[in-house]
Scaffold this motif. Structure first.
Motif, short mmCIF file in Angstrom:
data_model
loop_
_atom_site.label_atom_id
_atom_site.label_comp_id
_atom_site.label_asym_id
_atom_site.label_seq_id
_atom_site.Cartn_x
_atom_site.Cartn_y
_atom_site.Cartn_z
N VAL A 126 0.84 -1.20 0.00
CA VAL A 126 0.00 0.00 0.00
C VAL A 126 0.88 1.25 0.00
O VAL A 126 1.98 1.25 0.55
CB VAL A 126 -0.96 0.02 1.22
CG1 VAL A 126 -1.84 -1.22 1.23
CG2 VAL A 126 -0.20 0.16 2.52
N ASP A 127 0.35 2.30 -0.61
CA ASP A 127 1.07 3.58 -0.64
C ASP A 127 0.05 4.71 -0.62
O ASP A 127 -0.99 4.62 -1.28
CB ASP A 127 1.96 3.68 -1.89
CG ASP A 127 3.07 4.71 -1.70
OD1 ASP A 127 4.25 4.30 -1.67
OD2 ASP A 127 2.77 5.92 -1.59
N ARG A 128 0.36 5.76 0.14
CA ARG A 128 -0.57 6.88 0.23
C ARG A 128 -0.58 7.74 -1.04
O ARG A 128 -1.52 8.50 -1.28
CB ARG A 128 -0.24 7.75 1.44
CG ARG A 128 1.12 8.39 1.42
CD ARG A 128 1.37 9.30 2.61
NE ARG A 128 1.08 8.67 3.88
CZ ARG A 128 1.58 9.05 5.04
NH1 ARG A 128 2.44 10.06 5.09
NH2 ARG A 128 1.25 8.45 6.15
N ARG A 129 0.48 7.64 -1.83
CA ARG A 129 0.54 8.39 -3.08
C ARG A 129 -0.25 7.67 -4.18
O ARG A 129 -0.57 6.48 -4.04
CB ARG A 129 1.99 8.56 -3.52
CG ARG A 129 2.77 9.59 -2.69
CD ARG A 129 4.24 9.56 -3.04
NE ARG A 129 4.97 10.70 -2.50
CZ ARG A 129 6.28 10.80 -2.50
NH1 ARG A 129 7.03 9.84 -3.01
NH2 ARG A 129 6.88 11.86 -1.98
N PRO A 130 -0.52 8.36 -5.29
CA PRO A 130 -1.30 7.73 -6.37
C PRO A 130 -0.44 6.95 -7.35
O PRO A 130 -0.88 6.65 -8.46
CB PRO A 130 -1.94 8.93 -7.07
CG PRO A 130 -0.97 10.05 -6.87
CD PRO A 130 -0.36 9.82 -5.51
N HIS A 131 0.79 6.59 -6.96
CA HIS A 131 1.69 5.90 -7.88
C HIS A 131 2.68 5.05 -7.09
O HIS A 131 2.87 5.24 -5.89
CB HIS A 131 2.46 6.91 -8.74
CG HIS A 131 3.24 7.90 -7.94
ND1 HIS A 131 4.42 7.57 -7.28
CD2 HIS A 131 3.03 9.21 -7.67
CE1 HIS A 131 4.90 8.62 -6.65
NE2 HIS A 131 4.07 9.64 -6.86
N ILE A 132 3.30 4.11 -7.79
CA ILE A 132 4.38 3.32 -7.22
C ILE A 132 5.71 4.05 -7.45
O ILE A 132 5.73 5.13 -8.02
CB ILE A 132 4.44 1.92 -7.86
CG1 ILE A 132 4.67 2.03 -9.38
CG2 ILE A 132 3.15 1.15 -7.56
CD1 ILE A 132 4.90 0.69 -10.06
N ALA A 133 6.80 3.48 -6.99
CA ALA A 133 8.18 3.94 -7.24
C ALA A 133 8.65 5.01 -6.27
O ALA A 133 9.80 5.45 -6.36
CB ALA A 133 8.38 4.41 -8.68
N GLY A 134 7.83 5.42 -5.31
CA GLY A 134 8.28 6.37 -4.30
C GLY A 134 8.83 7.65 -4.91
O GLY A 134 8.30 8.17 -5.91
N ASN A 135 9.92 8.15 -4.34
CA ASN A 135 10.51 9.39 -4.84
C ASN A 135 11.22 9.21 -6.17
O ASN A 135 11.59 10.19 -6.81
CB ASN A 135 11.50 9.95 -3.81
CG ASN A 135 10.82 10.47 -2.57
OD1 ASN A 135 9.63 10.78 -2.59
ND2 ASN A 135 11.56 10.56 -1.47
N ALA A 136 11.42 7.97 -6.59
CA ALA A 136 12.06 7.71 -7.89
C ALA A 136 11.05 7.75 -9.04
O ALA A 136 11.44 7.58 -10.21
CB ALA A 136 12.76 6.36 -7.87
N TYR A 137 9.81 8.00 -8.75
CA TYR A 137 8.75 8.01 -9.76
C TYR A 137 9.07 8.98 -10.89
O TYR A 137 9.41 10.14 -10.66
CB TYR A 137 7.43 8.41 -9.09
CG TYR A 137 6.28 8.67 -10.02
CD1 TYR A 137 5.66 7.63 -10.71
CD2 TYR A 137 5.79 9.96 -10.20
CE1 TYR A 137 4.59 7.87 -11.55
CE2 TYR A 137 4.72 10.22 -11.03
CZ TYR A 137 4.12 9.17 -11.71
OH TYR A 137 3.06 9.41 -12.54
N ASP A 138 8.99 8.49 -12.12
CA ASP A 138 9.13 9.35 -13.28
C ASP A 138 7.95 9.15 -14.22
O ASP A 138 7.25 8.14 -14.16
CB ASP A 138 10.48 9.15 -14.00
CG ASP A 138 10.78 7.68 -14.36
OD1 ASP A 138 9.84 6.85 -14.35
OD2 ASP A 138 11.94 7.37 -14.65
N ARG A 139 7.72 10.15 -15.06
CA ARG A 139 6.55 10.13 -15.95
C ARG A 139 6.82 11.01 -17.16
O ARG A 139 7.70 11.88 -17.14
CB ARG A 139 5.31 10.66 -15.21
CG ARG A 139 5.44 12.11 -14.77
CD ARG A 139 4.20 12.62 -14.05
NE ARG A 139 4.36 13.98 -13.57
CZ ARG A 139 4.14 15.08 -14.29
NH1 ARG A 139 3.75 14.96 -15.56
NH2 ARG A 139 4.30 16.29 -13.78
#
Length: 395
Positions: free
Chosen positions: A31-44
Motif C-alpha cells: 500500500v502507498d498513500r501516493r497515487p503511484h508506485i516507485a516512491g521518490n524515484a517516480y518518473d513520468r
C-alpha cells in the motif's frame, strides 16, 4: 488473508514485495498513500512528452555488482555519468571542486595534481577538531572556497549554518586535484533505459502481489487480514509521534516545460551563492531522450512538506533511538528504508538494505507465521533457505 502487508511502494517496499512473492510464494499487499508506485524515484512523461522525475533528479550509481545484477532483472540500462556545474561569480564551474574549477575561478594555469594540491593546502585553515560541516570544508580548502561553494548552499538546503551541522553533511562532497568532473566515481553509473516507474512495474508484476494506491495504512490495517507487516514509512508516525516529530528537511519542486531542445549544458546546475532555489535540473541529459521540447525543475528546500532529508544533529539521533527501541519491541513488524530508520540512503543502499532484510526473513521467519494482523508469536514450519544467488547478493 495476506501473508504480508507492506507499507510503501518505493525501493525498500517493492524489493521486499518482489522477493517475498517470488522466493517464498506468499501473498503480499503493498500500500502507498501516493497515487503511484516507485516512491521518490517516480518518473513520468509530462504534457510536453518529456520523461521527467516528479521528485527531482534520481541518478543511479553503485559499486555493487550484486545490486546491479538484481535490478537488471527488471530493466535494461543506459550509461550515464553525472556532471554538475555551479554558478560562482557569474561563471559555471565544475563541482566537486577540481583543478578545472580552480583554474577558472582564479585565472590560474595549474597543470598537475601536485600543483592543485599545493594551492589548496596554501588556502586550507587548520582546525583542531573536525566536528561540524564547516570544519570539514575549511580544513580542506579554506574559508573563501567554503563561502563560495558550501555555506550558502548548505544554509538554503538545511536551514542551518554548516557550523551547526554534523561533519557528515559536507564530507560527502569530495575535493579533487585532477580534472575528473564526474559527480560520482562509482563503478556502475547507469540509468534505467525506460525509466524508474517502468522498472518498478516489472518488479511488482507478480500474481502474488496486490497494489493499493491512495491508501491510508491505518485504515488498511484495520480492515485487512495479514500475518506480518513491513513498514517503510516515517518511524515517528508509526508510533503516533509519541516522543515528538523527527526533524526533516523537505523540498518544493517547480517543473517547467520549454519549447527548446536544451536549457543548460549539463543535467544539474547548482546555485550556492544566488537565488532562492538550490539547483536546476534538465532531465534529457539523464535520459538521453531526443525531443524538440525540454523540461527543467527548480528545487527549493523547505521546512515543511514530505520528509526527504533527516537533519543530522546529535539530538535528532537521540530522539530516533527512542523510537528505535519501540520498534525493536514490536512483534512481527519489520522497519526498513530511510524513513523507518531515519537515515539518508542512496538508492542502491536502500536496495541493499532491503535485500539484507529479506535474507534475515528467510533465515528467521517461518513460511506460515503469525496469526492475522501481526498479533502473537511466529509458529508453524520453517522457511525454505534462500537461493544460492540471493545469498551471494546479500553477502
Amino acid at each position: 488473508m495476506y501473508d504480508w502487508l507492506i507499507v510503501g511502494a518505493g525501493f525498500a517496499g517493492s524489493v521486499l514485495a518482489e522477493r517475498i512473492a517470488r522466493e517464498r510464494d506468499q501473498r503480499v499487499l503493498i500500500v502507498d498513500r501516493r497515487p503511484h508506485i516507485a516512491g521518490n524515484a517516480y518518473d513520468r512523461y509530462d504534457d510536453a512528452g518529456v520523461l521527467m522525475h516528479q521528485y527531482g533528479p534520481h541518478i543511479f550509481h553503485t559499486n555493487s555488482d550484486a545490486i546491479v545484477d538484481y535490478l537488471s532483472r527488471f530493466t535494461e540500462w543506459r550509461p550515464y555519468e553525472h556532471r554538475v556545474l555551479a554558478r560562482i561569480d557569474d561563471k559555471l564551474v565544475p563541482i566537486p571542486i577540481n583543478r578545472t574549477t580552480l583554474n577558472a575561478l582564479y585565472d590560474l594555469d595549474l597543470k598537475t595534481d601536485e600543483e592543485a594540491d599545493a594551492f589548496l593546502r596554501s588556502r586550507a585553515e587548520p582546525v583542531e577538531e573536525i566536528r561540524t560541516s564547516e570544519d570539514v570544508v575549511v580544513s580542506k580548502v579554506g574559508r573563501e572556497l567554503y563561502e563560495k561553494f558550501f555555506r550558502g548552499y548548505t544554509r538554503k538546503q538545511w536551514g542551518l549554518d554548516p557550523s551547526e551541522l554534523d561533519k557528515s553533511v559536507t564530507a560527502r562532497v569530495p575535493t579533487r586535484t585532477n580534472t575528473d568532473d564526474r559527480y560520482f566515481t562509482d563503478t556502475h553509473q547507469i540509468m534505467p533505459k525506460h525509466g524508474y516507474t517502468r522498472m518498478f512495474e516489472r518488479m511488482l508484476a507478480h500474481p502474488n502481489i496486490k497494489i493499493m494506491l491512495n491508501a491510508d495504512f491505518r485504515e488498511v490495517r484495520e480492515t485487512t487480514k495479514f500475518r506480518r507487516l513491513i513498514y517503510t514509512g516515517p518511524i515517528d508516525e508509526y508510533f503516533d509521534f509519541r516522543f515528538g516529530k523527527l526533524p526533516y528537511r523537505s523540498l518544493r519542486f517547480e517543473h517547467k516545460s520549454l519549447a527548446q531542445e536544451t536549457f543548460q549544458p549539463v543535467a544539474t546546475v547548482n546555485y550556492p551563492m544566488t537565488e532562492a532555489y538550490t539547483r536546476i535540473t534538465e532531465y534529457k541529459h539523464l535520459t538521453g531522450q531526443t525531443s524538440p521540447n525540454t523540461t527543467i525543475t527548480y528545487e527549493y528546500p523547505s521546512a515543511t512538506g514530505d520528509p526527504y532529508y533527516p537533519v543530522p544533529r546529535p539530538e535528532n539521533q537521540e530522539l530516533y533511538r527512542r523510537y528505535q527501541a519501540l520498534a525493536n519491541a514490536e512483534e512481527n513488524v519489520h522497519f526498513v528504508g530511510r524513513l523507518a530508520t531515519y537515515r539518508y540512503y542512496n538508492m542502491d543502499q536502500v536496495v541493499g538494505q532491503a535485500l539484507a532484510e529479506f535474507r534475515r526473513i528467510q533465515e528467521n521467519v517461518p513460511v506460515w507465521t503469525a496469526p492475522p494482523n501481526g498479533k502473537g508469536r511466529d509458529h508453524a514450519q520453517a522457511a525454505p533457505s534462500a537461493l544460492g544467488l540471493d545469498r551471494r547478493m546479500l553477502s
